[in-house]
Write a protein that holds these residues in place. Structure first.
Motif, PDB file in Angstrom:
ATOM      1  N   SER A 221       0.853  -1.187   0.000  1.00  0.00           N
ATOM      2  CA  SER A 221       0.000   0.000   0.000  1.00  0.00           C
ATOM      3  C   SER A 221       0.886   1.233   0.000  1.00  0.00           C
ATOM      4  CB  SER A 221      -0.935   0.018   1.216  1.00  0.00           C
ATOM      5  OG  SER A 221      -0.182   0.042   2.420  1.00  0.00           O
ATOM      6  N   ALA A 222       0.373   2.328  -0.586  1.00  0.00           N
ATOM      7  CA  ALA A 222       1.153   3.557  -0.679  1.00  0.00           C
ATOM      8  C   ALA A 222       1.274   4.218   0.690  1.00  0.00           C
ATOM      9  CB  ALA A 222       0.478   4.523  -1.657  1.00  0.00           C
ATOM     10  N   PRO A 223       2.378   4.922   0.949  1.00  0.00           N
ATOM     11  CA  PRO A 223       2.508   5.662   2.211  1.00  0.00           C
ATOM     12  C   PRO A 223       1.344   6.629   2.382  1.00  0.00           C
ATOM     13  CG  PRO A 223       4.602   5.594   1.056  1.00  0.00           C
ATOM     14  CD  PRO A 223       3.581   5.034   0.115  1.00  0.00           C
ATOM     15  N   GLU A 224       0.877   6.791   3.597  1.00  0.00           N
ATOM     16  CA  GLU A 224      -0.294   7.625   3.847  1.00  0.00           C
ATOM     17  C   GLU A 224       0.040   9.020   4.344  1.00  0.00           C
ATOM     18  OE1 GLU A 224      -2.863   5.520   6.467  1.00  0.00           O
ATOM     19  OE2 GLU A 224      -3.424   4.020   4.978  1.00  0.00           O
ATOM     20  N   VAL A 225       1.291   9.294   4.650  1.00  0.00           N
ATOM     21  CA  VAL A 225       1.674  10.606   5.164  1.00  0.00           C
ATOM     22  C   VAL A 225       2.875  11.117   4.386  1.00  0.00           C
ATOM     23  CG1 VAL A 225       2.471  11.908   7.172  1.00  0.00           C
ATOM     24  CG2 VAL A 225       0.849  10.032   7.486  1.00  0.00           C
ATOM     25  N   TRP A 226       2.765  12.350   3.892  1.00  0.00           N
ATOM     26  CA  TRP A 226       3.909  12.987   3.244  1.00  0.00           C
ATOM     27  C   TRP A 226       3.725  14.500   3.289  1.00  0.00           C
ATOM     28  CZ3 TRP A 226       2.715  15.528  -1.487  1.00  0.00           C
ATOM     29  CH2 TRP A 226       1.491  15.175  -2.071  1.00  0.00           C
ATOM     30  N   ASN A 227       4.807  15.199   3.145  1.00  0.00           N
ATOM     31  CA  ASN A 227       4.801  16.653   3.245  1.00  0.00           C
ATOM     32  C   ASN A 227       4.217  17.260   1.973  1.00  0.00           C
ATOM     33  OD1 ASN A 227       5.226  19.324   3.728  1.00  0.00           O
ATOM     34  ND2 ASN A 227       7.458  19.214   3.801  1.00  0.00           N
ATOM     35  N   SER A 228       2.997  17.782   2.061  1.00  0.00           N
ATOM     36  CA  SER A 228       2.333  18.355   0.894  1.00  0.00           C
ATOM     37  C   SER A 228       2.375  19.880   0.883  1.00  0.00           C
ATOM     38  CB  SER A 228       0.872  17.895   0.847  1.00  0.00           C
ATOM     39  OG  SER A 228       0.179  18.332   2.007  1.00  0.00           O
ATOM     40  N   ALA A 229       3.188  20.467   1.739  1.00  0.00           N
ATOM     41  CA  ALA A 229       3.330  21.928   1.753  1.00  0.00           C
ATOM     42  C   ALA A 229       4.228  22.373   0.608  1.00  0.00           C
ATOM     43  CB  ALA A 229       3.919  22.385   3.084  1.00  0.00           C
ATOM     44  N   SER A 230       3.911  23.524   0.026  1.00  0.00           N
ATOM     45  CA  SER A 230       4.729  24.068  -1.055  1.00  0.00           C
ATOM     46  C   SER A 230       5.853  24.916  -0.469  1.00  0.00           C
ATOM     47  CB  SER A 230       3.871  24.922  -1.996  1.00  0.00           C
ATOM     48  OG  SER A 230       2.871  24.145  -2.607  1.00  0.00           O
ATOM     49  N   PRO A 231       7.102  24.617  -0.801  1.00  0.00           N
ATOM     50  CA  PRO A 231       8.207  25.428  -0.286  1.00  0.00           C
ATOM     51  C   PRO A 231       8.298  26.758  -1.024  1.00  0.00           C
ATOM     52  CG  PRO A 231       9.042  23.810  -1.820  1.00  0.00           C
ATOM     53  CD  PRO A 231       7.567  23.528  -1.676  1.00  0.00           C
ATOM     54  N   ALA A 232       9.109  27.652  -0.515  1.00  0.00           N
ATOM     55  CA  ALA A 232       9.339  28.917  -1.197  1.00  0.00           C
ATOM     56  C   ALA A 232       9.999  28.648  -2.545  1.00  0.00           C
ATOM     57  CB  ALA A 232      10.231  29.817  -0.343  1.00  0.00           C
ATOM     58  N   PRO A 233       9.633  29.396  -3.575  1.00  0.00           N
ATOM     59  CA  PRO A 233      10.240  29.170  -4.886  1.00  0.00           C
ATOM     60  C   PRO A 233      11.729  29.485  -4.878  1.00  0.00           C
ATOM     61  CG  PRO A 233       8.949  31.192  -4.886  1.00  0.00           C
ATOM     62  CD  PRO A 233       8.650  30.501  -3.593  1.00  0.00           C
ATOM     63  N   VAL A 234      12.457  28.797  -5.721  1.00  0.00           N
ATOM     64  CA  VAL A 234      13.888  29.041  -5.853  1.00  0.00           C
ATOM     65  C   VAL A 234      14.099  30.401  -6.512  1.00  0.00           C
ATOM     66  CG1 VAL A 234      16.032  28.207  -6.884  1.00  0.00           C
ATOM     67  CG2 VAL A 234      14.328  26.584  -6.065  1.00  0.00           C
ATOM     68  N   THR A 235      15.025  31.171  -5.986  1.00  0.00           N
ATOM     69  CA  THR A 235      15.334  32.486  -6.544  1.00  0.00           C
ATOM     70  C   THR A 235      16.819  32.546  -6.916  1.00  0.00           C
ATOM     71  OG1 THR A 235      15.758  33.395  -4.329  1.00  0.00           O
ATOM     72  CG2 THR A 235      13.519  33.625  -5.205  1.00  0.00           C
TER      73      THR A 235
END
Length: 464
Positions: A221-235
């Motif tokens: 089964s696929a992992p049920e928890v992962w970080n779905s927050a968007s990081p700051a864009p690369v500059t």
């Protein structure tokens, strides 16, 4: 905040316009400093290849065409399974698909490997297509049981561009219970055609890769928890990097800011090495044109394909002459068990290796904002700690397509993340490969052109 539970929430010569794109890249590279010499050499090589007849992905035809793999073998699709020719794992093929096509290719498989066959169909430049024109790719066993079915269509752009769909015999998925025996399987490629569209043959590129089974059973089964927050864009300052015109010619890029020029109707390919346990974030930005001539829907489309060339996700944005950005939604870390999720954007992140960012600019942009080229900026971030991959069965490691840390990928990705590129030694080797005589003549011509440009603009670089 930002942490998700439950994963299922979820494809001849250059015209004058192309030469202007190359020249513009030279100027942009020189202006940014530190990359000018390589940018000039890169432009010279592109021009030298076009003039000398040396085959390359980017010099194989007009900008709107697809760069087929120069090493691809020719293969004819059969109209019956009895005549179907075998496709070998790890091999790329060139074929064609007629308007009424139903073509078969054969796979001779064992009982333990997963096999993926990507099919990229290329409608001819200037042909008439509808939104529903496309291809359907399926893999079947000897009793006509379908192991997988995927489609790809032109979409609302209604202009010809490369289309990619992948057929698979994946014994790890529950629905493939009838497709786990050793024996002959068949890849069926079908043309989806609407009356009124052009009846020309479409070019095909087929790439077959095999993934070994595991030494021991893993999670189902696929992992049920992962970080779905968007990081700051690369500059930071962008590094000039010309995109490829096909999967085979995609340059390797890593974390950083990358710049290119793109013309309406063009599709550009970039390869991003992503290791087990790491997450990929990407944004494509289309620069402002300085004109206000209406609106083009889904003008810029950013798509992500995995190392087997399976579509993971895609996003489009409108264009009204002002700068616009298309950003992929957060994707899970690369993990073998992702394959057990039902959504493509999760199950597609199932391999380590080079993921392909594919950028397409609608041909309709030219109708309202000119032929370009337009500024294209890619912002790429790769986060997370690299993890150990699965233990595959057999003495050998999986094919290189599933290896994120290929030497060239490491070298290019490192160059991008530091804001620098390889120096004079690499440039000279490239120049030698492109032909000393032609390269020298073109460098001299470019030098004269740059001097004239500076004089006309009072010492500054030419204004493109």
């Amino acid at each position: 905040m930002g942490w998700r539970t439950g994963w299922r929430r979820h494809g001849g010569g250059r015209p004058a316009g192309a030469l202007r794109v190359v020249a513009r890249r030279v100027v942009l590279g020189i202006r940014r400093g530190g990359v000018g010499r390589v940018a000039v050499v890169g432009a010279v090589l592109c021009l030298a290849g076009a003039g000398s007849g040396t085959p390359s992905a980017s010099a194989a035809g007009p900008w709107s065409s697809y760069g087929f793999d120069a090493d691809a073998r020719s293969v004819d699709g059969a109209t019956s399974t009895g005549d179907a020719l075998a496709l070998a794992p790890g091999t790329t093929y060139r074929s064609s698909l007629p308007v009424d096509g139903r073509l078969y290719y054969r796979l001779d498989l064992d009982a333990s490997s997963n096999v993926y066959v990507s099919v990229t169909a290329v409608p001819g430049s200037g042909t008439t297509v509808s939104a529903t024109d496309g291809i359907k790719v399926s893999v079947q066993d000897a009793n006509s049981h379908s192991c997988s079915i995927k489609t790809a269509s032109v979409g609302t752009d209604r202009r010809p561009h490369p289309l990619t769909a992948v057929g698979a015999r994946d014994i790890s998925r529950p629905e493939s219970i009838r497709c786990r025996d050793a024996g002959a399987y068949y890849v069926l490629v079908e043309r989806v055609h609407r009356a009124g569209s052009s009846s020309d043959d479409w070019g095909l590129e087929l790439a077959t890769v095999s993934e070994p089974g595991l030494k021991e059973a893993d999670a189902t089964s696929a992992p049920e928890v992962w970080n779905s927050a968007s990081p700051a864009p690369v500059t930071g300052e962008a590094v000039s990097r010309a995109g490829g015109s096909g999967f085979a010619g995609a340059p390797s890029v890593g974390q950083g800011v990358w710049h290119d020029g793109i013309v309406p109707g063009q599709t550009l390919f970039y390869a991003v090495p992503v290791d087990w346990g790491r997450q990929l974030y990407a944004t494509a930005e289309l620069g402002s044109s300085g004109e206000d001539n209406g609106l083009v829907s889904r003008a810029l489309v950013l798509s992500l394909y995995n190392p087997a060339r399976g579509l993971v996700d895609g996003v489009g944005t409108v264009y009204d002459g002002s700068q616009r950005a298309a950003t992929l939604k957060p994707l899970p870390p690369v993990a073998y068990a992702n394959r057990y999720d039902v959504s493509d954007r999760v199950s597609g992140m199932r391999f380590a290796g080079s993921y392909y960012l594919v950028v397409h600019l609608s041909e309709q942009v030219a109708d309202r904002f000119g032929k370009g080229p337009f500024d294209l900026t890619l912002r790429i971030r790769v986060t997370g700690t690299a993890a150990a991959g699965p233990e595959y069965a057999g003495e050998s490691e999986p094919p290189g397509v599933f290896e994120a840390e290929a030497a060239q990928g490491r070298e290019t990705a490192a160059a991008g993340s530091s804001g620098t590129v390889t120096g004079d030694d690499t440039a000279m080797r490239l120049l030698a490969a492109g032909g000393i005589g032609t390269g020298t003549a073109l460098l001299m011509g470019l030098g004269v052109w740059m001097v004239v440009g500076r004089r006309r603009s009072g010492g500054a670089g030419a204004d493109w």
